[in-house]
Design a protein around this motif. Structure first.
Motif, PDB file in Angstrom:
ATOM      1  N   GLU A 172       0.846  -1.196   0.000  1.00 36.18           N
ATOM      2  CA  GLU A 172       0.000   0.000   0.000  1.00 36.18           C
ATOM      3  C   GLU A 172       0.884   1.250   0.000  1.00 36.18           C
ATOM      4  O   GLU A 172       1.325   1.717   1.040  1.00 36.18           O
ATOM      5  CB  GLU A 172      -0.923   0.011   1.224  1.00 36.18           C
ATOM      6  N   LYS A 173       1.141   1.793  -1.171  1.00 40.50           N
ATOM      7  CA  LYS A 173       2.073   2.909  -1.299  1.00 40.50           C
ATOM      8  C   LYS A 173       1.631   4.146  -0.520  1.00 40.50           C
ATOM      9  O   LYS A 173       2.460   4.909  -0.029  1.00 40.50           O
ATOM     10  CB  LYS A 173       2.261   3.259  -2.776  1.00 40.50           C
ATOM     11  N   ARG A 174       0.315   4.336  -0.415  1.00 40.86           N
ATOM     12  CA  ARG A 174      -0.172   5.550   0.258  1.00 40.86           C
ATOM     13  C   ARG A 174       0.177   5.563   1.743  1.00 40.86           C
ATOM     14  O   ARG A 174       0.133   6.619   2.383  1.00 40.86           O
ATOM     15  CB  ARG A 174      -1.681   5.691   0.085  1.00 40.86           C
ATOM     16  N   TYR A 175       0.493   4.387   2.302  1.00 43.03           N
ATOM     17  CA  TYR A 175       0.827   4.312   3.717  1.00 43.03           C
ATOM     18  C   TYR A 175       2.330   4.237   3.976  1.00 43.03           C
ATOM     19  O   TYR A 175       2.751   4.224   5.134  1.00 43.03           O
ATOM     20  CB  TYR A 175       0.164   3.089   4.354  1.00 43.03           C
ATOM     21  N   GLN A 176       3.124   4.162   2.947  1.00 45.29           N
ATOM     22  CA  GLN A 176       4.552   3.930   3.119  1.00 45.29           C
ATOM     23  C   GLN A 176       5.225   5.007   3.966  1.00 45.29           C
ATOM     24  O   GLN A 176       6.057   4.705   4.833  1.00 45.29           O
ATOM     25  CB  GLN A 176       5.237   3.811   1.753  1.00 45.29           C
TER      26      GLN A 176
END
Length: 212
Positions: A172-176
């Motif tokens: 989940e890139k948005r949480y990285q």
């Protein structure tokens, strides 16, 4: 983190909150306002009963739910809480006034990173509760831990962030970004020689840091 089944079972054992609190919980769910998970806040409240802090600083008021819960649990304490979003700030004031707790709870409006001078005048604090922007936890801790009394305690919520901090390869890139900063924060807590820290896999993860 405990399984959903175990969490649901524990929740089923927790006595029903009074109507006013249940209404705040319902409002939060309906309007997507993040408030502390039930098992998590009940755990923190039990620890507060043991610590008996007289002065609490909360970073992240939202709509006042946790501040109200803390005030009702510790009627002799004073609580300073900070909220930067106007709508939530106003709703928090309304909820606190409805519970007749406005003399016990003081809500400051603004960004916690910009309110040090106001907070300093109200220090010291026996307990600091961090539950605001996850990416700023390290800065909140660095800024306000200096106003913690001897043997004071810092509670940090959401430090396991849905269990994502335990993953090496996060899809989940948005949480990285948030996960990376929370990992750094957790590491800082656990290696800080001025504090004894324990992370509980309850709710969304609670870090308890006791000042030595």
């Amino acid at each position: 983190m405990i399984s959903n089944e175990i969490n649901s079972y524990i929740e089923s054992l927790i006595p029903k909150r009074e109507e006013a609190l249940s209404k705040i919980e319902s409002y939060a769910k309906e309007h997507n306002v993040p408030i502390m998970e039930l098992v998590g806040i009940e755990t923190m409240l039990q620890l507060l009963r043991l610590f008996q802090p007289q002065a609490i600083l909360e970073i992240g008021t939202a709509i006042g739910y946790s501040a109200i819960r803390m005030a009702k649990t510790l009627p002799n304490s004073r609580i300073i809480t900070i909220e930067r979003e106007q709508e939530r700030y106003e709703k928090a004031l309304e909820n606190i006034q409805n519970e007749k707790l406005d003399k016990q709870i003081k809500v400051l409006f603004g960004d916690a990173l910009e309110l040090e001078e106001q907070v300093k005048e109200l220090a010291p604090f026996d307990c600091i509760f961090i539950d605001a922007a996850k990416g700023q936890y390290s800065r909140f801790f660095q800024l306000y831990s200096q106003y913690l009394s001897q043997n004071g305690v810092v509670f940090s919520d959401n430090v396991l962030f849905r269990g994502l901090v335990a993953k090496d390869n996060l899809e989940e890139k948005r949480y990285q970004g948030i996960v990376s900063k929370l990992k750094q924060y957790n590491s800082e807590l656990m290696t800080n020689e001025e504090y004894d820290t324990l992370i509980l896999p309850i709710g969304d993860g609670i870090a308890i840091s006791r000042k030595r």
